[in-house]
Write a protein that holds these residues in place. Structure first.
Motif, PDB file in Angstrom:
ATOM      1  N   PHE A 678       0.834  -1.195   0.000  1.00 44.89           N
ATOM      2  CA  PHE A 678       0.000   0.000   0.000  1.00 44.89           C
ATOM      3  C   PHE A 678       0.876   1.257   0.000  1.00 44.89           C
ATOM      4  CE2 PHE A 678      -2.886  -3.234   1.518  1.00 44.89           C
ATOM      5  CZ  PHE A 678      -4.096  -2.887   0.926  1.00 44.89           C
ATOM      6  N   GLY A 679       0.213   2.426   0.061  1.00 47.79           N
ATOM      7  CA  GLY A 679       0.924   3.705   0.039  1.00 47.79           C
ATOM      8  C   GLY A 679       0.726   4.434  -1.270  1.00 47.79           C
ATOM      9  N   HIS A 680      -0.520   4.407  -1.785  1.00 50.03           N
ATOM     10  CA  HIS A 680      -0.803   4.949  -3.114  1.00 50.03           C
ATOM     11  C   HIS A 680      -1.181   6.428  -3.098  1.00 50.03           C
ATOM     12  CE1 HIS A 680      -0.683   0.815  -4.474  1.00 50.03           C
ATOM     13  NE2 HIS A 680      -1.605   0.488  -3.581  1.00 50.03           N
ATOM     14  N   ASN A 693      -8.073   3.842  -2.024  1.00 50.90           N
ATOM     15  CA  ASN A 693      -7.755   2.922  -0.922  1.00 50.90           C
ATOM     16  C   ASN A 693      -6.252   2.996  -0.656  1.00 50.90           C
ATOM     17  OD1 ASN A 693     -10.425   1.131  -0.666  1.00 50.90           O
ATOM     18  ND2 ASN A 693     -10.011   1.448  -2.835  1.00 50.90           N
ATOM     19  N   ALA A 694      -5.732   4.218  -0.528  1.00 49.26           N
ATOM     20  CA  ALA A 694      -4.285   4.451  -0.564  1.00 49.26           C
ATOM     21  C   ALA A 694      -3.514   3.721   0.519  1.00 49.26           C
ATOM     22  CB  ALA A 694      -4.006   5.952  -0.490  1.00 49.26           C
ATOM     23  N   GLY A 695      -3.967   3.794   1.764  1.00 50.68           N
ATOM     24  CA  GLY A 695      -3.224   3.194   2.858  1.00 50.68           C
ATOM     25  C   GLY A 695      -1.858   3.825   3.025  1.00 50.68           C
ATOM     26  N   VAL A 696      -0.979   3.149   3.752  1.00 47.16           N
ATOM     27  CA  VAL A 696       0.397   3.620   3.948  1.00 47.16           C
ATOM     28  C   VAL A 696       1.350   2.517   3.524  1.00 47.16           C
ATOM     29  CG1 VAL A 696      -0.301   5.088   5.883  1.00 47.16           C
ATOM     30  CG2 VAL A 696       0.603   2.796   6.336  1.00 47.16           C
ATOM     31  N   SER A 697       2.562   2.915   3.178  1.00 47.07           N
ATOM     32  CA  SER A 697       3.562   1.934   2.761  1.00 47.07           C
ATOM     33  C   SER A 697       4.386   1.471   3.955  1.00 47.07           C
ATOM     34  CB  SER A 697       4.498   2.533   1.705  1.00 47.07           C
ATOM     35  OG  SER A 697       5.539   1.622   1.401  1.00 47.07           O
ATOM     36  N   VAL A 698       4.341   0.178   4.219  1.00 45.32           N
ATOM     37  CA  VAL A 698       5.158  -0.375   5.294  1.00 45.32           C
ATOM     38  C   VAL A 698       6.640  -0.144   5.008  1.00 45.32           C
ATOM     39  CG1 VAL A 698       5.318  -2.699   4.293  1.00 45.32           C
ATOM     40  CG2 VAL A 698       5.506  -2.405   6.773  1.00 45.32           C
TER      41      VAL A 698
END
Length: 744
Positions: A678-680, A693-698
């Motif tokens: 994720f992280g978009h 549904n961007a979320g965050v980048s681990v």
């Protein structure tokens, strides 16, 4: 033998195929979105997909598919998918012709290499490359034409330990044995979640049923993982383990195998070599790592470790399997080595129900070099290359660190390393500073947005398919060719066409033999290369023409013992290479004596509806509640005043993200988890569904200096982080009001 397979076993399949020829609205193929090789039936009306379902007549998957298969339609029809080359200009992205695009890419690469040297231009190969028939069979022409040593790939943030161990022990990086899951009585799974991954270095469709079948035949499935995963939920038993302490558990298990006398029962190695001296050395290898000495650090009681060893060794058949959770940590290579050693010294290698070697119809091992480790080292971080590729953790520094050999240009082929490799923010910055970049991609992603030119290939339904890679890891031998479903548009190109046309522009002085091979593939397609591979394979009489007659595929039988023939060392003996791995025990000892159990450790996770970042633009796979959450145990949440559904600030050495908490007892205390891919939300990405549904980048938290020093593989599991609850606007207003009242 092969005649009986063709003439008897698949007779019914051929009859069904003949019957289906009259119905041009039904198409049979293999889903290529993950490793499982599931057979699918695509119903279509001309150029429109009507449905995608499992193929019950596929001898490998037998009707099973996971939710990802439907994404083949989503990817094909996606309005965000690029269908022609685009160039980044001051006015935004502009469509250009293929000839102009390829000419400009060739000119950009040549310009960088002329100014700074051949190795100032880098190449990254992403995971989807190995799911692509034409790409797999022709990528060597593209790489050969670029003539750079600055190469990277997803291998070094994934399965690199498996390759190194197979090279050392069996003589070839691709000679990787897999669990005979269909016949084993006892399966020990460490750091793997095959219900979500559909296998992974163990190509096996419908793992849920396969694990249930083990239990149904009075067998046992044991899972060891910091999280109670989907696989753990259906296992016979599950044990929590502190992240990145697997090496201590495995050393203790090996110690117990010798202490309890089970190493004397080794059987499989007698067919390959006299390993008695090296096997005896393994007793000393694990000396000092008793079950009692590792219990407090791993979190698994000594009595439980001893019991697990006893049950594993006394089972009629058993196999130990480990994957990503073990591979991508600070002792990934040593840990995977110990897994292999445990299978060997207990006699489970090359035994039915144990760890066995697939025998694929296209023998990639026979047709490729064995691989090598450490011929060269990266310029900045001095990390070893593997088979000509440097570790991905070195990539950003090679772009940012000035000096001779600094990367000034880059080619990204089917990858999104800004989201998939450690310290994504740093790599994001590095890409932005390049003089020239080209991406081979369907989309404008977090990585390809930095490219000067993006070259999009056709969709998966517009190309044919044969699993060159994953038949080599299959738990049952099969062969299946999938023809093209939809004819590609005239102004579109296959991956292999792009590679070959660019190679011609870059390498006009190539040897005559290379030029002739390129011309032949351009005329006949990759099917020509595939046919040659089938003809030279282990199944006499199998050709592409014959394979095409069986639209559901051909059953080539269960895994069979293959030692010593499977060994590629000249003496056909297994080489345990003890000295190389024993040298890493000093590092283990240091960690054991200075272990800090107060740290909060971050691990990743995967969902069956996700496959890294490239499926997040499928509306079917992203619907429902958000999966990009911070999982943490109730005790951990309470200690940090974190509430379920509220935001949390997570900080590591390299970055910080804010994410919604999901409080659950799936995680052991002191461990938190964020899913991968994720992280978009980055500016310039052109994937509407993914961005919603961007979320965050681990990987904005994972640390590019945290690595397995023995291999250079990235260590993205067990990353130390700190947690801080984020107050909501209402809570902030309430606090302000209280403070104002106190002041008044």
């Amino acid at each position: 033998m092969i005649k009986s397979i063709f003439n008897d076993k698949n007779k019914n399949d051929k009859n069904k195929n003949d019957k289906n020829k009259a119905d041009e609205q039904t198409h049979f193929r293999t889903c290529n979105l993950c490793e499982a090789m599931c057979g699918i039936v695509v119903k279509h009306d001309g150029e429109k997909v009507l449905s995608i379902k499992g193929d019950k007549d596929d001898p490998f998957s037998q009707g099973y598919i996971c939710p990802k298969a439907t994404a083949l339609q989503d990817l094909h029809e996606d309005p965000d998918r690029l269908r022609h080359p685009i160039e980044r200009t001051s006015d935004g992205w502009k469509k250009i012709s293929w000839d102009e695009a390829l000419d400009k890419v060739a000119a950009g690469i040549k310009s960088v290499q002329k100014k700074y040297g051949k190795n100032a231009f880098g190449v990254y190969l992403g995971n989807p490359n190995v799911h692509n028939l034409g790409g797999m069979l022709t990528i060597k022409h593209l790489l050969g034409s670029v003539k750079t040593r600055s190469r990277f790939s997803a291998t070094s943030i994934d399965q690199l330990p498996h390759h190194i161990i197979s090279l050392h022990l069996f003589g070839h990086m691709l000679r990787i044995p897999v669990p005979d899951v269909n016949r084993t009585q006892h399966m020990l799974i460490i750091g793997g979640n095959p219900l979500a991954s559909n296998g992974s270095i163990m190509t096996a469709a419908n793992m849920r049923q396969k694990l249930k079948d083990i239990k149904a035949r009075d067998g046992k499935v044991v899972v060891i993982d910091p999280r109670r995963t989907e696989t753990a939920d259906i296992a016979s038993e599950h044990h929590f383990i502190r992240p990145a302490t697997d090496v201590l558990l495995l050393l203790a298990m090996l110690n117990e195998i010798y202490a309890q006398g089970y190493a004397k029962k080794a059987r499989a190695n007698n067919r390959a070599a006299d390993l008695a001296p090296e096997i005896e050395r393994m007793a000393d290898f694990a000396k000092g790592y008793s079950a009692e000495s590792v219990a407090s650090i791993t979190g698994i009681a000594a009595d439980e470790i001893k019991r697990m060893v006893k049950e594993f060794c006394e089972a009629e058949s058993s196999v130990c399997y480990s994957r990503m959770g073990v591979s991508v940590q600070e002792f990934g290579l040593l840990s995977q080595y110990l897994v292999m050693i445990i299978n060997i010294v207990t006699g489970r290698l090359d035994e039915i129900g144990g760890l066995m070697f697939p025998n694929p119809a296209v023998n990639v091992v026979q047709n490729t070099g064995p691989g090598y480790l450490g011929k060269r080292h990266s310029r900045v971080s001095n990390l070893p290359d593997f088979n000509g590729e440097y570790p991905v953790v070195a990539m950003a520094d090679e772009m940012l660190e000035e000096g001779e050999g600094q990367l000034k240009g880059f080619m990204c082929v089917a990858g999104n390393p800004v989201l998939s490799t450690p310290n994504g923010e740093k790599l994001d910055k590095a890409f932005a500073e390049l003089e020239f970049m080209v991406s081979f991609d369907y989309y404008v992603t977090e990585t390809s947005r930095h490219a000067n030119i993006i070259l999009p290939p056709v969709s998966a339904l517009e190309r044919d398919h044969y699993d060159v890679t994953f038949n080599g890891f299959a738990t049952h031998n099969v062969a299946k060719y999938s023809p093209v479903l939809f004819t590609k548009p005239k102004d579109a190109k296959h991956d292999w066409q792009i590679y070959l046309e660019l190679a011609e522009r870059l390498d006009k002085k190539a040897p005559l033999a290379t030029k002739a091979e390129r011309k032949l593939i351009q005329k006949l397609g990759p099917q020509f290369v595939l046919d040659q591979g089938l003809r030279r394979g282990p199944y006499y009489g199998l050709t592409l023409r014959k394979l095409k007659k069986y639209s559901h595929g051909i059953d080539l039988g269960p895994l069979k013992p293959m030692l010593p023939e499977a060994i590629k060392h000249k003496d056909q003996q297994i080489n345990l290479n003890v000295d190389f791995y024993e040298a890493d025990l000093a590092r283990v000892s240091d960690v054991m004596t200075s272990y800090d159990d107060s740290q909060i450790l971050l691990i990743g996770r995967r969902h069956v509806r996700s496959n890294n970042s490239w499926l997040h633009n499928s509306h079917r796979l992203t619907k429902g509640k958000s999966r990009c959450t911070l999982m943490l145990h109730p005790d951990t949440a309470k200690a940090h005043d974190i509430k379920d559904g509220k935001e949390v600030k997570v900080t590591s050495r390299v970055g910080v993200v804010t994410i919604v908490a999901e409080v659950t007892d799936e995680l052991m205390p002191g461990v938190v988890s964020i899913p991968h891919g994720f992280g978009h939300g980055r500016k310039g990405v052109k994937q509407k569904i993914a961005q919603s549904n961007a979320g965050v980048s681990v990987n904005d938290l994972t640390d590019d200096t945290l690595i397995d020093k023995l291999s250079g593989n990235a260590a993205v599991n067990g990353v130390p982080v700190t947690l801080q609850a984020v107050a909501s606007a209402e809570e902030d207003n309430e606090t302000t009001a209280i403070n104002d009242k106190v002041v008044a």
